[in-house]
Design an enzyme around this catalytic site. Structure first.
Site: not given
Ligand code: BGC
Length: 765
Positions: A290-292
Site C-alpha cells: 500500500s502507500d503510506y
C-alpha cells in the site's frame, strides 16, 4: 531440516540438471523457491504470517502520513514486521536485521526499502527533468547508479519508478514522473526497472523496484493531491495505464497502490485493479504494497472501520500494509469472523517471502551490508560526474532571441536571484537521502566554468517569496525560503545596480523545492510575485536578460517568455546543477532537452496536453470564433508544447518519404526524413514520430507519439532517420477494450516538437 541445509540441497538439485550447464532454468528456480517458501510457511503461526504483511518505518525518513511506527524493535523480535523503510546506513540496517535474525523465532530476514526517486545520496535531476532528456539509456544509467549506491548502503528495495501520467501542472507530484505521454512514459518505466533491478535481483548491487502509484494517481481532480479519480476505461487503457504495464512487462518486483479512489473504489481496496487487471490480465507475480497508511485512509474514503478496510484491501489483492498496521491489528479477528480467508493471508505472505527469496535474503540476510562497499560507493566522485551529465541533458531551452546564448566566457555577467546562490533548493522534491548542503551552488558553478576571463557579479535581488505564510509551508523539512532582512526594494535596487555594471544579466528564478512534490498542489502556477517584480526591474535596465527557471512543474511563464531574451527551463537538477547549468549557458554543452509536459499560458487552460481530441467544433485558425471550442480570454495553444525545446544550433527537416502509400495489417511502411544541422554548433536533436488516425470507431486524439530517436549531428551534417509503421502503431482501445487497428486513412507526422512537424498520409487496407 535447517534452512541452510535446504539451500544446499536445492543448489545441488539445480546443478544436477544436465541441460543447464550451471545455470538454473527459470522453472527450476521457481520450483526451488516454491518448495522453500511453502516449507517455511508450514512452520509459521498465523501471527507470523500476518507479521510479514507489515511494513513499518521507525522514523528518520519523511513521515508523509499521520503516524510513524512505534515499538519497532519488539515487533521485529515478535515476528510482527516484514520490512522496514526509512532506516538508512549499513550499521542501522544491520542492527535491525540482527533483531530479526537473532531474536525472532523463525529468523525471517527483513526487506529494507526507501524512496530512491532520483538518485540516492548522490542526487540527480528530478524525474520530470530526466525525462526531458528523452534519453532512455541515460535514464537507465541514473537508476543503475542509484541502485549501486543504495544497495552498497544496505538497501534492497526502491519505491520507484513513479510512472503516473500527469496532465495537470497544479499537481505538485508531476515532478516525480515523466510527464504526460504514455509512449515515452512506458519507455522510461522500462528503463528504470532495468536500471534498478539489472538481470539479477539477488546481486548485491541491484534493488527490487516498486512501480507506483497504482493507479491513475496523476489524474487527481483539479490537481489537488490525493483527490478523486473518475475515468472511462478507454481513457485509462489508452493514456494512463501503459507505463505501469510497461514496468510489469519489464519484470518489476513490486507495485505500490495509490491513495486515490478510482471510479468509486479506492485503489488500495480495488479488486478489479489489484487482481483482475494487475494479476489476471497483466500476469504480475510480485507483491503489492500500500502507500503510506492508504489502507487506513479508506476509513476517510468512507469504506468502513479499520477492520473493514483492512479486509477489503487484503481481499482486493494487497499484500503489504505500509505503516498503518491495519493488517497487523485486525486480520486475525477478520479470519475468526470469516471476513477473510486463511488462503488470502497465505497468498499475501507467500508473495512477500518470495520477494525476499528473489533478493537472496534467505541465503544471506546480511548480503547488502558491507562497509567497504558503502565507503567506496556512497557519494563517490564518479557519481557526481554522472549527475552533472544528467543535469546538462535535462534542461530545456525555451527561447534564445538574437543568440544571446551561449554566453561568452569574458566580460561581466550579473548573476541574480535567491536560487542562484543557495544550496537548499538544488535537489528538488523527494530527495530523502540527499544532503542538499553537498550541492554546488550556481554561483560557484559559474565561476569555475567561466574561468578567469569573465567577471561574475552576484546579487540576490528578491526572496523566493515574500509571502511568509507560503514560506512557512515551504519550510516544513528545513529552511528552503529565507526572508532577507532587507526590504524587497533594497534587494531589487542592489540587483539593478549590479546589472548596470554587467554586459548581460542571468536571473535564476522559480520555486522553492517544497513548492512542488507531495502535498504541494498550487492553484496559481506563476512565478512568485517577488521574483516577477525583480525580473521586471532587470528588464528595465535594458541589459540582455537570460532567465533560468528552477521548478518542479511547468509554470505559466507568459511575461518571462515575452520579455526575456533567453529562457531556459532548468528544473531541479540535483547536486551538480550549478556546474551543469554553467556548462549549458556557456556552451560547453549544447542543450538538447525537450518538454515532456505541456507548458500552459495560464492555469485556466489546465488540463492541457498535446494528445487531445478534436471535438466536434474544433477551432479553425488562431482567432476566437463564436460557437467553436475556444476561450474568450486565452488561445487554445499552450505557451510551449509537448516535445518542444531549442538548441544553440538549428535543424531542418526534409519532407517525409513513405516507402508505400498503403499497407495491410501484415505489412509495414517506412517513413523517412533527412534531418540537417543548419546552424553553427554541433548538437543533438530528438526526432519525434506521431500518428493520427483520421476515422475510427472511437474518437482519436490529434496525435499520438509512436517513436523518437535522439541523434547527434555535427554542424552541417545530415542524417537519414526512419520509423517503421506497422499495424501496432495504428492500434487503439475500442469500446470492448480490444487493442485493434481499423482500416482507413492515417497521417504520420515527424518533426522537432508535437506542433512543428512534417506530414504525410497513408492508408491501412
Ligand atoms: C508517497 C510514496 C512514498 C511513500 C513512502 C508516500 O507518502 O506517496 O510515493 O513511496 O510515502 O515514503
Amino acid at each position: 531440516m535447517t534452512r541452510n541445509l535446504l539451500f544446499v540441497l536445492l543448489l545441488l538439485n539445480v546443478f544436477q540438471l544436465p541441460a543447464q550447464q550451471g545455470k538454473p532454468a527459470a522453472s527450476t528456480k521457481a520450483a526451488a523457491m516454491n518448495t522453500f517458501v511453502s516449507n517455511l510457511m508450514k512452520k509459521m503461526t498465523l501471527d507470523e504470517k500476518i507479521g510479514q504483511l507489515n511494513l513499518v518505518t521507525p522514523g528518520g525518513g519523511v513521515a508523509t502520513g499521520a503516524v510513524v511506527s512505534s515499538d519497532v524493535e519488539s515487533k521485529i523480535k515478535a515476528g510482527s514486521v516484514g520490512g522496514l523503510f526509512g532506516v538508512i546506513g549499513v550499521d542501522k540496517i544491520r542492527q535491525a536485521q540482527d533483531l530479526a535474525m537473532n531474536h525472532s523465532r523463525l529468523k525471517i530476514p527483513l526487506i529494507f526499502g526507501s524512496d530512491i526517486i532520483h538518485g540516492y545520496k548522490t542526487t540527480f535531476p528530478i524525474p520530470l527533468a530526466l525525462a526531458c532528456s528523452w534519453d532512455t539509456a541515460l535514464i537507465e544509467r541514473s537508476a543503475r547508479i542509484a541502485a549501486i549506491e543504495a544497495s552498497a548502503d544496505g538497501l534492497n528495495w526502491a519505491f520507484s519508478p513513479m510512472v503516473d501520467i500527469a496532465r495537470d501542472p497544479r499537481w505538485g507530484r508531476v515532478a516525480e514522473g515523466s510527464g504526460e505521454d504514455p509512449y515515452l512514459g512506458s519507455k522510461i518505466a522500462k528503463a528504470m526497472v532495468r536500471g534498478y533491478q539489472g538481470n539479477d535481483l539477488a546481486a548485491t548491487n541491484t534493488l527490487m523496484a516498486c512501480v507506483k502509484h497504482f493507479a491513475l494517481y496523476g489524474a487527481a481532480e483539479a490537481g489537488r493531491d490525493y483527490n478523486t479519480v473518475d475515468m472511462s476505461l478507454i481513457k485509462m487503457y489508452e493514456y494512463y495505464l501503459p507505463p505501469y504495464k510497461a514496468a510489469i512487462d519489464a519484470g518489476v518486483g513490486s507495485v505500490m497502490s495509490s491513495f486515490n479512489d478510482i471510479n468509486g473504489i479506492p485503489a488500495t481496496g480495488n479488486r478489479w485493479l489489484l487482481t483482475d487487471l494487475l494479476r489476471k490480465q497483466w500476469g504480475f507475480d510480485g507483491f503489492v504494497v500500500s502507500d503510506y497508511t492508504s489502507v487506513n485512509e479508506m476509513i476517510d474514503h468512507g469504506m468502513g472501520d479499520l477492520q473493514a478496510v483492512s479486509a477489503l484491501a487484503l481481499k482486493a489483492g494487497l499484500d503489504m500494509d505500509m505503516v498503518g498496521e491495519g493488517f497487523l491489528t485486525t486480520l486475525k479477528k477478520s479470519l475468526k469472523e470469516g471476513k477473510v480467508t486463511q488462503q488470502e493471508i497465505d497468498l499475501a505472505c507467500k508473495r512477500i517471502l518470495e520477494a525476499k527469496y528473489k533478493l537472496g535474503l534467505f541465503e544471506d540476510p546480511f548480503r547488502y551490508l558491507n562497509h567497504d562497499r558503502a565507503t567506496k560507493e556512497v557519494l563517490s566522485p564518479d557519481k557526481r560526474v554522472a549527475g552533472r551529465e544528467f543535469a546538462q541533458h535535462s534542461m530545456v531551452l525555451l527561447k534564445n532571441e538574437g543568440q544571446v546564448l551561449p554566453l561568452k566566457k569574458s566580460g561581466t555577467i550579473a548573476l541574480v536571484g535567491a536560487l542562484a546562490n543557495n544550496k537548499s533548493n538544488m535537489l528538488g522534491t523527494w530527495a530523502v537521502s540527499g544532503d542538499a548542503q553537498l550541492s554546488t551552488p550556481i554561483l560557484d558553478g559559474f565561476k569555475s566554468v567561466a574561468g578567469n576571463a569573465a567577471t561574475i557579479l552576484y546579487a540576490r535581488g528578491a526572496n523566493i517569496t515574500d509571502d511568509s505564510a507560503l514560506a512557512k509551508k515551504a519550510n516544513v523539512f528545513g529552511e528552503k525560503v529565507d526572508i532577507d532582512p532587507r526590504s524587497p526594494q533594497e534587494l531589487i535596487n542592489e540587483a539593478v545596480a549590479t546589472a548596470g555594471r554587467a554586459d548581460v544579466v542571468v536571473a535564476v528564478v522559480g520555486e522553492a523545492s517544497e513548492l512542488s512534490g507531495e502535498s504541494a498542489s498550487r492553484s496559481d502556477i506563476t512565478l512568485p510575485a517577488s521574483q516577477l517584480e525583480l525580473l521586471k526591474a532587470l528588464k528595465k535596465t535594458g541589459k540582455p536578460l537570460v532567465v533560468v527557471v528552477m521548478s518542479g512543474r511547468p509554470l505559466a511563464l507568459n511575461w518571462e517568455a515575452a520579455n526575456a531574451n533567453a529562457l531556459l527551463q532548468g528544473w531541479f537538477g540535483g547536486h551538480e546543477f550549478g556546474p551543469a547549468l554553467a556548462d549549458v549557458l556557456f556552451g560547453n554543452y549544447n542543450p538538447s532537452g525537450k518538454l515532456t509536459m505541456t507548458f500552459p499560458r495560464n492555469v485556466g487552460q489546465v488540463p492541457i496536453y498535446y494528445n487531445h481530441k478534436t471535438t466536434g467544433r474544433p477551432q479553425q485558425g488562431k482567432e476566437f470564433q463564436k460557437f467553436r471550442s475556444n476561450y474568450l480570454d486565452v488561445s487554445n495553444d499552450p505557451l510551449y508544447p509537448f516535445g518542444y525545446g531549442l538548441s544553440y544550433t538549428t535543424f531542418s527537416y526534409s519532407d517525409i518519404k513513405l516507402s508505400s502509400k498503403e499497407m495491410t495489417a501484415a505489412q509495414s511502411i517506412r517513413a523517412t526524413v533527412t534531418v540537417t544541422n543548419t546552424g553553427n554548433y554541433d548538437g543533438e536533436e530528438v526526432v519525434q514520430f506521431y500518428i493520427y488516425d483520421q476515422v475510427a470507431s472511437v474518437t482519436q486524439p490529434v496525435k499520438k507519439l509512436k517513436g523518437f530517436q535522439k541523434i547527434a549531428l555535427k554542424k552541417g551534417e545530415s542524417k537519414v532517420v526512419s520509423f517503421t509503421i506497422t499495424a501496432e502503431e495504428l492500434k487503439f482501445f475500442n469500446t470492448a477494450l480490444k487493442w485493434i487497428a481499423e482500416p482507413g486513412e492515417f497521417k504520420v507526422y515527424i518533426g522537432t516538437s508535437s506542433s512543428d512537424v512534417k506530414v504525410a498520409s497513408f492508408r491501412l487496407k
